[in-house]
Scaffold this motif. Structure first.
Motif, PDB file in Angstrom:
ATOM      1  N   LEU A 184       0.932  -1.230  -0.079  1.00  0.00           N
ATOM      2  CA  LEU A 184       0.060   0.034   0.026  1.00  0.00           C
ATOM      3  C   LEU A 184       0.896   1.324   0.069  1.00  0.00           C
ATOM      4  CD1 LEU A 184      -2.798  -1.199   2.445  1.00  0.00           C
ATOM      5  CD2 LEU A 184      -2.836  -0.842  -0.165  1.00  0.00           C
ATOM      6  N   LEU A 185       1.962   1.320   0.685  1.00  0.00           N
ATOM      7  CA  LEU A 185       2.977   2.525   0.664  1.00  0.00           C
ATOM      8  C   LEU A 185       3.389   2.534  -0.764  1.00  0.00           C
ATOM      9  CD1 LEU A 185       4.734   2.004   3.976  1.00  0.00           C
ATOM     10  CD2 LEU A 185       3.545   3.812   3.450  1.00  0.00           C
ATOM     11  N   LEU A 186       3.727   1.589  -1.328  1.00  0.00           N
ATOM     12  CA  LEU A 186       4.301   1.797  -2.660  1.00  0.00           C
ATOM     13  C   LEU A 186       3.091   2.203  -3.805  1.00  0.00           C
ATOM     14  CD1 LEU A 186       6.360  -1.488  -2.762  1.00  0.00           C
ATOM     15  CD2 LEU A 186       7.181   0.785  -3.286  1.00  0.00           C
ATOM     16  N   VAL A 187       1.958   1.786  -3.454  1.00  0.00           N
ATOM     17  CA  VAL A 187       0.557   2.431  -4.308  1.00  0.00           C
ATOM     18  C   VAL A 187       0.805   3.676  -4.050  1.00  0.00           C
ATOM     19  CG1 VAL A 187      -1.563   2.102  -4.896  1.00  0.00           C
ATOM     20  CG2 VAL A 187      -0.439  -0.077  -4.667  1.00  0.00           C
ATOM     21  N   LEU A 188       0.547   4.212  -2.871  1.00  0.00           N
ATOM     22  CA  LEU A 188       0.423   5.576  -2.392  1.00  0.00           C
ATOM     23  C   LEU A 188       1.658   6.305  -2.856  1.00  0.00           C
ATOM     24  CD1 LEU A 188      -0.918   5.353   1.165  1.00  0.00           C
ATOM     25  CD2 LEU A 188      -1.970   6.351  -0.742  1.00  0.00           C
ATOM     26  N   GLY A 189       2.777   5.896  -2.913  1.00  0.00           N
ATOM     27  CA  GLY A 189       3.855   6.563  -3.451  1.00  0.00           C
ATOM     28  C   GLY A 189       3.801   6.713  -4.958  1.00  0.00           C
ATOM     29  N   GLY A 190       2.987   6.039  -5.769  1.00  0.00           N
ATOM     30  CA  GLY A 190       2.969   6.441  -7.384  1.00  0.00           C
ATOM     31  C   GLY A 190       2.972   5.075  -8.010  1.00  0.00           C
ATOM     32  N   LYS A 191       3.718   3.916  -7.455  1.00  0.00           N
ATOM     33  CA  LYS A 191       3.650   2.782  -8.451  1.00  0.00           C
ATOM     34  C   LYS A 191       2.288   2.045  -8.577  1.00  0.00           C
ATOM     35  CE  LYS A 191       8.319   1.050  -8.162  1.00  0.00           C
ATOM     36  NZ  LYS A 191       8.815   0.775  -9.452  1.00  0.00           N
ATOM     37  N   VAL A 209      -3.836  -9.516  -5.704  1.00  0.00           N
ATOM     38  CA  VAL A 209      -4.291  -8.308  -6.292  1.00  0.00           C
ATOM     39  C   VAL A 209      -3.905  -8.024  -7.870  1.00  0.00           C
ATOM     40  CG1 VAL A 209      -4.013  -7.324  -4.028  1.00  0.00           C
ATOM     41  CG2 VAL A 209      -2.114  -7.175  -5.594  1.00  0.00           C
ATOM     42  N   LYS A 210      -3.505  -9.012  -8.558  1.00  0.00           N
ATOM     43  CA  LYS A 210      -2.887  -8.753 -10.036  1.00  0.00           C
ATOM     44  C   LYS A 210      -4.153  -8.349 -10.573  1.00  0.00           C
ATOM     45  CE  LYS A 210      -0.349 -10.899 -13.727  1.00  0.00           C
ATOM     46  NZ  LYS A 210       0.122 -12.067 -14.145  1.00  0.00           N
ATOM     47  N   GLY A 211      -4.322  -7.378 -11.421  1.00  0.00           N
ATOM     48  CA  GLY A 211      -5.524  -6.802 -12.416  1.00  0.00           C
ATOM     49  C   GLY A 211      -6.515  -6.207 -11.700  1.00  0.00           C
ATOM     50  N   LYS A 212      -6.524  -6.083 -10.286  1.00  0.00           N
ATOM     51  CA  LYS A 212      -7.389  -5.229  -9.579  1.00  0.00           C
ATOM     52  C   LYS A 212      -6.986  -3.780  -9.248  1.00  0.00           C
ATOM     53  CE  LYS A 212      -9.005  -9.855  -8.036  1.00  0.00           C
ATOM     54  NZ  LYS A 212      -9.323 -10.820  -6.645  1.00  0.00           N
ATOM     55  N   ASP A 213      -7.918  -3.156  -8.906  1.00  0.00           N
ATOM     56  CA  ASP A 213      -7.790  -1.723  -8.710  1.00  0.00           C
ATOM     57  C   ASP A 213      -7.767  -1.767  -7.211  1.00  0.00           C
ATOM     58  OD1 ASP A 213      -7.505   1.076  -8.455  1.00  0.00           O
ATOM     59  OD2 ASP A 213      -9.860   1.312  -8.599  1.00  0.00           O
ATOM     60  N   ILE A 214      -6.794  -1.151  -6.656  1.00  0.00           N
ATOM     61  CA  ILE A 214      -6.743  -1.263  -4.972  1.00  0.00           C
ATOM     62  C   ILE A 214      -7.773  -0.280  -4.344  1.00  0.00           C
ATOM     63  CG2 ILE A 214      -5.119   0.838  -4.961  1.00  0.00           C
ATOM     64  CD1 ILE A 214      -4.690  -2.333  -3.040  1.00  0.00           C
ATOM     65  N   THR A 215      -8.078   0.641  -4.868  1.00  0.00           N
ATOM     66  CA  THR A 215      -9.123   1.354  -4.487  1.00  0.00           C
ATOM     67  C   THR A 215     -10.479   0.516  -4.170  1.00  0.00           C
ATOM     68  OG1 THR A 215      -9.961   2.719  -6.146  1.00  0.00           O
ATOM     69  CG2 THR A 215      -8.456   3.672  -4.870  1.00  0.00           C
TER      70      THR A 215
END
Length: 112
Positions: free
Chosen positions: A8-15, A46-52
């Motif tokens: 989640l930190l990586l996703v929030l960081g832009g990846k 989580v592959k292919g899914k939107d985190i939100t």
């Protein structure tokens, strides 16, 4: 949870789609050993899914989980008549009777 938090930190960081190496790097930066199997399990899930969308679905599932026991009673008492509940609480406090210290040691004390 550490692996999910790193993801989640990586996703929030832009990846948008962090790799196993990215997750390992985040965990290594705080001195945590990474479990390869758990990382692969998370990435496969989580592959292919939107985190939100995943977070929203998880929040919806958590809303149906019962939690606590006394909170609902307090809320329902306050909703039905909070003014009536307050005097009852005050009455309970008044009924508390303090014991004398000499009763605890049956009359024998080291400092008498």
């Amino acid at each position: 949870m550490k692996i999910v938090a790193a993801y989640l930190l990586l996703v929030l960081g832009g990846k948008t789609s962090p790799t196993a190496e990215d997750i390992k790097a985040v965990l290594a930066s705080v001195g945590v050993d990474a479990d390869e199997e758990k990382i692969e399990l998370l990435l496969g899930s989580v592959k292919g899914k939107d985190i939100t969308e995943l977070i929203a679905a998880g929040r919806e599932k958590l809303s149906s989980v019962p939690s606590g026991g006394g909170g609902a009673v307090a809320v329902s008492a306050a909703a039905s008549g909070g003014a009536a509940a307050a005097p009852a609480a005050e009455q309970k406090e008044e009924k508390v009777v303090e014991k004398e210290e000499s009763d605890d040691d049956m009359g024998f004390s080291l400092f008498d």
